[in-house]
Design a protein around this motif. Structure first.
Motif, PDB file in Angstrom:
ATOM      1  N   TYR A  85       4.320  -0.626 126.254  1.00  0.00           N
ATOM      2  CA  TYR A  85       3.036  -0.265 125.637  1.00  0.00           C
ATOM      3  C   TYR A  85       2.120  -1.473 125.455  1.00  0.00           C
ATOM      4  N   SER A  86       2.395  -2.522 126.226  1.00  0.00           N
ATOM      5  CA  SER A  86       1.532  -3.716 126.286  1.00  0.00           C
ATOM      6  C   SER A  86       1.236  -4.284 124.899  1.00  0.00           C
ATOM      7  N   LEU A  87       2.289  -4.441 124.104  1.00  0.00           N
ATOM      8  CA  LEU A  87       2.166  -4.958 122.751  1.00  0.00           C
ATOM      9  C   LEU A  87       2.718  -6.379 122.680  1.00  0.00           C
ATOM     10  N   THR A 127       5.872  -6.323 114.892  1.00  0.00           N
ATOM     11  CA  THR A 127       4.631  -6.172 115.643  1.00  0.00           C
ATOM     12  C   THR A 127       3.852  -5.042 114.993  1.00  0.00           C
ATOM     13  N   MET A 128       2.659  -5.366 114.491  1.00  0.00           N
ATOM     14  CA  MET A 128       1.893  -4.412 113.696  1.00  0.00           C
ATOM     15  C   MET A 128       0.813  -3.751 114.529  1.00  0.00           C
ATOM     16  N   ASN A 129       0.652  -2.453 114.297  1.00  0.00           N
ATOM     17  CA  ASN A 129      -0.370  -1.666 114.964  1.00  0.00           C
ATOM     18  C   ASN A 129      -1.142  -0.927 113.882  1.00  0.00           C
ATOM     19  N   THR A 130      -2.345  -1.408 113.596  1.00  0.00           N
ATOM     20  CA  THR A 130      -3.073  -0.983 112.411  1.00  0.00           C
ATOM     21  C   THR A 130      -4.327  -0.202 112.759  1.00  0.00           C
ATOM     22  N   CYS A 131      -4.423   0.994 112.186  1.00  0.00           N
ATOM     23  CA  CYS A 131      -5.640   1.802 112.253  1.00  0.00           C
ATOM     24  C   CYS A 131      -6.237   1.801 110.849  1.00  0.00           C
TER      25      CYS A 131
END
Length: 338
Positions: free
Chosen positions: A27-29, A129-133
């Motif tokens: 997921y290209s993170l 690894t954080m993914n923030t909305c």
């Protein structure tokens, strides 16, 4: 003053999952960094994580975690953020109010906006690894500040992630401005290298003509200062903060109480998850200062508390009482500190 610490930052619902490096690649993170994403990307990741058990779900955000820790270390805390009139927003306010942290206001009707959320992906090496909305959290503004609470707080702690918000960085700047001429210390955490690379101008506005302390990790310090030498970075950081505080992970921290910094070794830990270690460090450090410790003793306790944090999954400990037990164990081993 009514409060020991006022924290201002993003109010988020955190969900944590264990993944492998292949998932990040798929997921290209970029491992170990924070990605600002839209709700469609959140939905994509959640769909991909259907077969992964959530390790933990709780309300969070960087400054929110620091607020929680500082409260756990027996200080009076106020938190300023922005949540929606939804289940997650109500959960956020309820969690904080239950442990005695006051918040700026109850959830308010806001149409289609939702409370912000963050998907944290934890790999076997403990990296997060954080993914923030950000959702409605991104709309935090000066209208959300309780200026009386700001003025009646001994210390102010500002989350650097607010630099990514057009209105959030103005709210943070206003909080700092309100401290001018008062016996208050303003502290800012840089939060992430992405804030340095993408939103440096807003970070500089938040810091204004100077703050008391800046918290950052070594990568953030080097990126801010454009150098590969930590001693030079500490010297440069002293131009924006009276006391730069640079964390080094398991190697401890460097505190800018001298020109090039004083090193404090880290504590041994069985690392499971580094998520929240920096937030815990800042909370322990500031709680120590508020309790009357000097910068040296505050650094020692902060290293100790951060080492205990990484031995747990999630950005916070399981209960507010757990923080007090950490403080008591530390005090019993090092009499008179913190």
């Amino acid at each position: 003053m009514k409060y020991d610490l006022l924290c201002i930052g993003n109010a988020l619902l955190d969900q944590e999952f264990r993944v492998d490096d292949a998932f990040l690649d798929q997921y290209s993170l970029t491992k170990g960094t924070m990605h600002l994403i839209e709700i469609e990307r959140i939905r994509e990741l959640k769909s991909a994580l259907t077969d992964h058990q959530a390790l933990k779900q709780q309300c969070g955000g960087s400054a929110a975690n620091t607020a929680y820790a500082t409260c756990g270390f027996r200080q009076r805390v106020y938190f300023t953020g922005k949540v929606a009139d939804d289940e997650a927003g109500n959960q956020f306010n309820d969690e904080f109010n239950l442990v005695g942290i006051e918040t700026n206001r109850p959830s308010m009707p806001n149409g289609s906006e939702a409370t912000g959320q963050c998907i944290l992906l934890i790999t076997e090496d403990g990296e997060r690894t954080m993914n923030t909305c950000l959702s409605i959290s991104e709309a935090l503004s000066t209208d959300d500040l309780d200026e009386s609470a700001v003025s009646n707080s001994k210390q102010i702690f500002i989350e650097g992630y607010l630099a990514s918000s057009d209105t959030g960085h103005l709210a943070a700047s206003r909080a700092r401005e309100l401290s001018t001429g008062r016996n208050q210390e303003v502290n800012v955490t840089i939060s992430d290298v992405s804030m340095v690379n993408g939103f440096r101008g807003n970070l500089e506005k938040i810091m204004g003509n100077g703050i008391h302390r800046v918290f950052c990790n070594v990568d953030e310090a080097l990126a801010w200062c454009g150098t590969d030498r930590l001693d030079i970075a500490v010297t440069i950081l002293r131009d924006v903060a009276r006391i730069p505080i640079v964390t080094l992970g398991p190697q401890g921290c460097v505190i800018g109480v001298t020109k090039t910094g004083k090193r404090f070794n880290g504590e041994p830990a069985n690392t499971l998850d580094v998520n929240g270690a920096g937030d815990m460090f800042a909370g322990a450090y500031l709680a120590s200062i508020l309790a009357g410790a000097d910068e040296t003793d505050a650094a020692k306790f902060a290293n100790y508390a951060a080492a205990k944090q990484v031995e747990h999954f999630g950005p916070r400990l399981d209960s507010i009482q757990s923080y007090g037990r950490i403080k008591d164990r530390f005090q019993s081993s090092v009499k008179g500190i913190a």
